[in-house]
Design a protein around this motif. Structure first.
Motif, short mmCIF file in Angstrom:
data_model
loop_
_atom_site.label_atom_id
_atom_site.label_comp_id
_atom_site.label_asym_id
_atom_site.label_seq_id
_atom_site.Cartn_x
_atom_site.Cartn_y
_atom_site.Cartn_z
N LEU A 1 0.81 -1.22 0.00
CA LEU A 1 0.00 0.00 0.00
C LEU A 1 0.85 1.27 0.00
N GLY A 2 2.16 1.13 0.11
CA GLY A 2 3.01 2.31 0.29
C GLY A 2 3.02 2.68 1.75
N LEU A 3 3.96 3.55 2.12
CA LEU A 3 4.19 3.81 3.54
C LEU A 3 3.91 5.27 3.87
N SER A 4 2.93 5.51 4.73
CA SER A 4 2.67 6.87 5.19
C SER A 4 2.30 6.79 6.67
N PRO A 5 2.42 7.89 7.41
CA PRO A 5 2.18 7.82 8.86
C PRO A 5 0.78 7.35 9.24
N THR A 6 -0.19 7.50 8.33
CA THR A 6 -1.56 7.13 8.69
C THR A 6 -1.88 5.68 8.34
N ILE A 7 -0.88 4.92 7.88
CA ILE A 7 -1.16 3.55 7.43
C ILE A 7 -1.76 2.71 8.56
N GLY A 8 -1.28 2.95 9.79
CA GLY A 8 -1.78 2.17 10.92
C GLY A 8 -3.22 2.49 11.24
N THR A 9 -3.55 3.79 11.31
CA THR A 9 -4.90 4.16 11.69
C THR A 9 -5.92 3.71 10.66
N SER A 10 -5.48 3.59 9.38
CA SER A 10 -6.47 3.19 8.37
C SER A 10 -6.73 1.69 8.44
N LEU A 11 -5.83 0.94 9.07
CA LEU A 11 -6.03 -0.51 9.11
C LEU A 11 -6.65 -0.99 10.43
N ILE A 12 -6.65 -0.13 11.45
CA ILE A 12 -7.04 -0.65 12.77
C ILE A 12 -8.54 -0.87 12.90
N MET A 13 -9.34 0.04 12.31
CA MET A 13 -10.79 -0.12 12.44
C MET A 13 -11.28 -1.42 11.81
N PRO A 14 -10.86 -1.73 10.55
CA PRO A 14 -11.28 -3.01 9.99
C PRO A 14 -10.85 -4.20 10.85
N SER A 15 -9.70 -4.05 11.55
CA SER A 15 -9.28 -5.16 12.41
C SER A 15 -10.25 -5.36 13.56
N PHE A 16 -10.73 -4.26 14.12
CA PHE A 16 -11.75 -4.36 15.17
C PHE A 16 -12.97 -5.10 14.62
N PHE B 1 -17.00 4.38 23.14
CA PHE B 1 -15.86 5.08 22.58
C PHE B 1 -16.23 5.59 21.18
N GLY B 2 -17.52 5.79 20.94
CA GLY B 2 -17.93 6.20 19.59
C GLY B 2 -18.89 7.36 19.59
N HIS B 3 -18.83 8.19 20.63
CA HIS B 3 -19.81 9.27 20.71
C HIS B 3 -19.61 10.35 19.66
N ALA B 4 -18.43 10.41 19.07
CA ALA B 4 -18.20 11.41 18.03
C ALA B 4 -19.19 11.23 16.89
N ALA B 5 -19.62 9.99 16.65
CA ALA B 5 -20.55 9.74 15.55
C ALA B 5 -21.83 10.54 15.74
N TYR C 1 -16.16 -5.45 24.91
CA TYR C 1 -16.83 -5.74 23.65
C TYR C 1 -17.74 -4.58 23.25
N PHE C 2 -18.47 -4.04 24.22
CA PHE C 2 -19.35 -2.91 23.97
C PHE C 2 -18.53 -1.73 23.43
N ALA C 3 -17.42 -1.46 24.12
CA ALA C 3 -16.57 -0.33 23.71
C ALA C 3 -16.09 -0.51 22.28
N MET C 4 -15.65 -1.76 21.97
CA MET C 4 -15.10 -2.00 20.66
C MET C 4 -16.14 -1.83 19.56
N VAL C 5 -17.35 -2.30 19.83
CA VAL C 5 -18.39 -2.19 18.81
C VAL C 5 -18.79 -0.73 18.62
N THR C 6 -18.84 0.05 19.71
CA THR C 6 -19.18 1.47 19.54
C THR C 6 -18.11 2.19 18.73
N ILE C 7 -16.84 1.84 18.96
CA ILE C 7 -15.77 2.46 18.16
C ILE C 7 -16.02 2.17 16.69
N ALA C 8 -16.24 0.88 16.40
CA ALA C 8 -16.35 0.46 15.00
C ALA C 8 -17.57 1.10 14.34
N PHE C 9 -18.70 1.12 15.05
CA PHE C 9 -19.90 1.70 14.44
C PHE C 9 -19.74 3.19 14.20
#
Lengths: 289, 321
Positions: A211-226, B64-68, B117-125
């Motif tokens: 994907l190439g390397l930029s400082p935001t690479i981590g933040t863009s991948l963390i949400m999908p990991s959640f 952790f998702g109140h910004a939404a 788990y609740f925190a994580m789902v609120t972040i993601a949503f």
């Protein structure tokens, strides 16, 4: 059209493999220590940048070997100095602490290596397409899929065959009993954290090449990991793997039909899973509450 | 939750002091070398943090998702003025409705989850709405944000109040909204409903055995919390005459949580104190260095390590002795 779909499915599989690699590390730490490591993306970025800094000295292969270990070492230090103090307290605090760390990591990479993305050199012969018809099937992509598969296989071998892995799994189920049986839980948690961060570092090196390397690479991948963890089911590593691949492929397919919904689709999937099966696809009953 | 009468008295005096400070703020804000807009920002973000704390501190559930919902309130208000009707009160109502409806739907999906788990789902949503505003360029302005509109003077029939150009007038308008919201929250917390929430926070299992429908209470608490967060978001958009996807980003959610923790999440006014410290500090740091992210990050780490009880938590502990 078939080629386009095939291309995007394959692409989604690769992206999904990243998500899975990162989510597996997150899952390990979450299951044993109850810490949501928000800084995981930061560790991933640091892994990528360390490899970038090492390539002139040790080449791509050397960097691929060394950078994840250095990242894991950094993880061990962070765990010993900061995160260890918060075990057993409200998960709110470790979440906030790692959130702060994520900020610091992103800003430091920007400070050291600049805000612009930097070119990441992968050996030329890996970048050649393997087939003129399936132009997207470069050696690097195939290599990446294989490497992720190998890493995942190694992880599951460690967890099922080695003493450390068995203790980690036992600790996930009942840490107190493991402690009473004479296992040093502090060291176990530290090593487990290091293992998780190693996976993040490895994902970072691979992602940098793709994907190439930029400082935001981590933040863009963390949400999908959640999302991968939630879809797969909390407490289940095979579930996390499945979740990562599923959302990767789903967003890949969506790219073909509705490009603007690429990101949103994985959250829709998460919503559906929570609606139909709140514990996640492979989650164990009773772990949710 | 046993409180000594002395303590109750002191907490009432404390509320009076807070209101006096807030009411006189535009007068002395300039004297200390600051500006009214900063005060308005404190009040708006304090409302968001207090709304979050309704759930975090008084129901014991971390979102952790109140910004939404904050961001939905902001976009609701901005789009109402830009595309529908140039009316400030209506903008706030629409913003509030947008955030609340989203919270009702998301809340129904997540009330069965607990803890991490609740925190994580609120972040993601939270991220869904971020991507929607980010991608839906034609309506939301995408990454550039939604500009080209401004707040409208209040028309009271017999007279009109120019909150558009008069910063002080807008401050008092915001303070009025703040007072209404905070009043409702305080009333709810004192009602049997609020006491039930505290019971759930202290011991969910026991509350369940007493026959309290936990999920319904959690859902209500979540929706109420998000409702006030979206009011704050609407006011925030009106304050800046602008809104962009960053209002919905998870970084913003983290800011709300740290405000609540920093001020003291077990006390009603805690998040206000936290918001004041946070806003002033951020204003100072971001005008002096480009690396404000590191400072904010360091700030988070230090608060967690050294001030986990928050400012008011520490003060209360001292006075209790």
């Amino acid at each position: 059209m078939t080629q386009l779909i095939l291309f995007n499915v394959f692409n989604g599989l690769i992206v999904g493999a990243f998500y899975a690699l990162m989510a597996l590390g997150l899952s390990l730490i979450l299951n044993l220590s109850g810490v949501i490591n928000f800084a995981h993306g930061g560790f991933l970025a640091i892994g990528g940048y360390l490899a970038y800094a090492l390539i002139p000295f040790v080449g791509f292969w050397g960097a691929l070997l060394i950078a994840p270990f250095l990242t894991a070492f950094l993880g061990l230090i962070v765990e010993r100095l900061l995160i260890r103090r918060l075990y057993g307290r409200d998960p709110l605090y470790s979440l906030l602490l790692t959130f702060g760390l994520a900020y610091i990591f992103e800003d430091s990479t920007r400070f050291i290596w600049g805000a612009q993305s930097v070119p990441f050199q992968v050996p030329d012969w890996l970048m050649q397409p393997l087939s003129s018809h399936y132009f997207f099937l470069t050696g690097y992509r195939l290599f990446m899929v294989l490497l992720v598969a190998a890493a995942v296989a190694a992880l599951f071998l460690i967890l099922t065959r080695s003493r450390l892995g068995i203790r980690i799994r036992a600790g996930t189920l009942d840490l107190e009993t493991v402690s009473v049986l004479g296992v040093n839980v502090r060291i176990l948690r530290t090593l487990n954290f290091g293992l998780g961060i190693y996976l993040a570092g490895l994902a970072g090196v691979l992602a940098a090449g793709m994907l190439g390397l930029s400082p935001t690479i981590g933040t863009s991948l963390i949400m999908p990991s959640f999302v991968a963890i939630i879809v797969g089911g909390l407490g289940s590593l095979p579930g996390t793997l499945l979740g990562g691949l599923l959302i990767g492929v789903a967003s890949g397919i969506t790219t073909v039909f509705a490009p603007s919904a690429t990101e949103a689709i994985i959250y829709v999937m998460m919503g559906l899973v929570l609606l139909i099966r709140p514990r996640g696809l492979l989650g164990e009953e009773g772990r949710v509450q | 939750m046993k409180r000594l009468p002395v303590n109750r008295l002191s907490s009432r005096t404390f509320s009076v002091i807070i209101w006096i400070v807030l009411l006189t703020l535009p007068i002395w804000m300039r004297a200390v070398g600051s500006y009214t807009e900063l005060g308005t920002q404190v009040v708006v973000l304090a409302l968001a943090a207090m709304a979050l704390n309704f759930l975090l501190g008084f129901t014991g559930t971390l979102s952790f998702g109140h910004a939404a919902y904050f961001g939905l309130g902001a976009y609701g208000a901005a789009m109402t003025i830009k595309y529908l009707v140039p009316s400030t009160p209506l903008a706030i109502v629409v913003g509030m409705a947008a955030g609340t409806i989203a919270a009702m739907i998301i809340g129904a999906l997540i009330v069965k989850l607990r803890g991490v788990y609740f925190a994580m789902v609120t972040i993601a949503f939270g991220q869904v709405f971020y991507f929607i505003t980010f991608r839906w360029n034609t309506v939301t302005g995408g990454d550039d944000g939604l500009s080209g509109w401004h707040r409208i003077p209040l028309d009271l029939g017999f007279t009109s109040i120019d909150i558009e150009h008069d910063g002080k007038a807008f401050y008092y308008f915001v303070l009025l909204c703040f007072a209404l919201c905070v009043g409702v929250m305080a009333f709810l917390l004192r009602s049997p409903f609020g006491r039930t929430l505290l019971a759930i926070r202290e011991n969910e299992r026991r509350a369940r055995f007493l026959g309290i429908p936990i999920e319904r209470h959690l859902w209500l608490s979540f929706v109420i919390s998000c409702l006030f967060a979206s009011v704050a978001g609407a006011l925030y958009a009106l304050l800046n005459n602008f809104t962009d996807p960053r209002a919905l980003y998870w970084g913003q959610s983290g800011n709300f949580v740290i405000m609540a923790v920093l001020g003291g999440m077990r006390s009603f006014w805690g998040p206000l104190i936290g918001a004041a410290i946070f806003v002033v500090l951020q204003d100072y740091v971001s005008s002096h260095t480009e690396n404000w992210m590191s400072f904010v990050g360091l700030f988070f780490v230090l608060v967690v390590l050294f001030f986990p009880r928050g400012v008011l938590g520490i003060i209360r502990r001292r006075t209790m002795r």
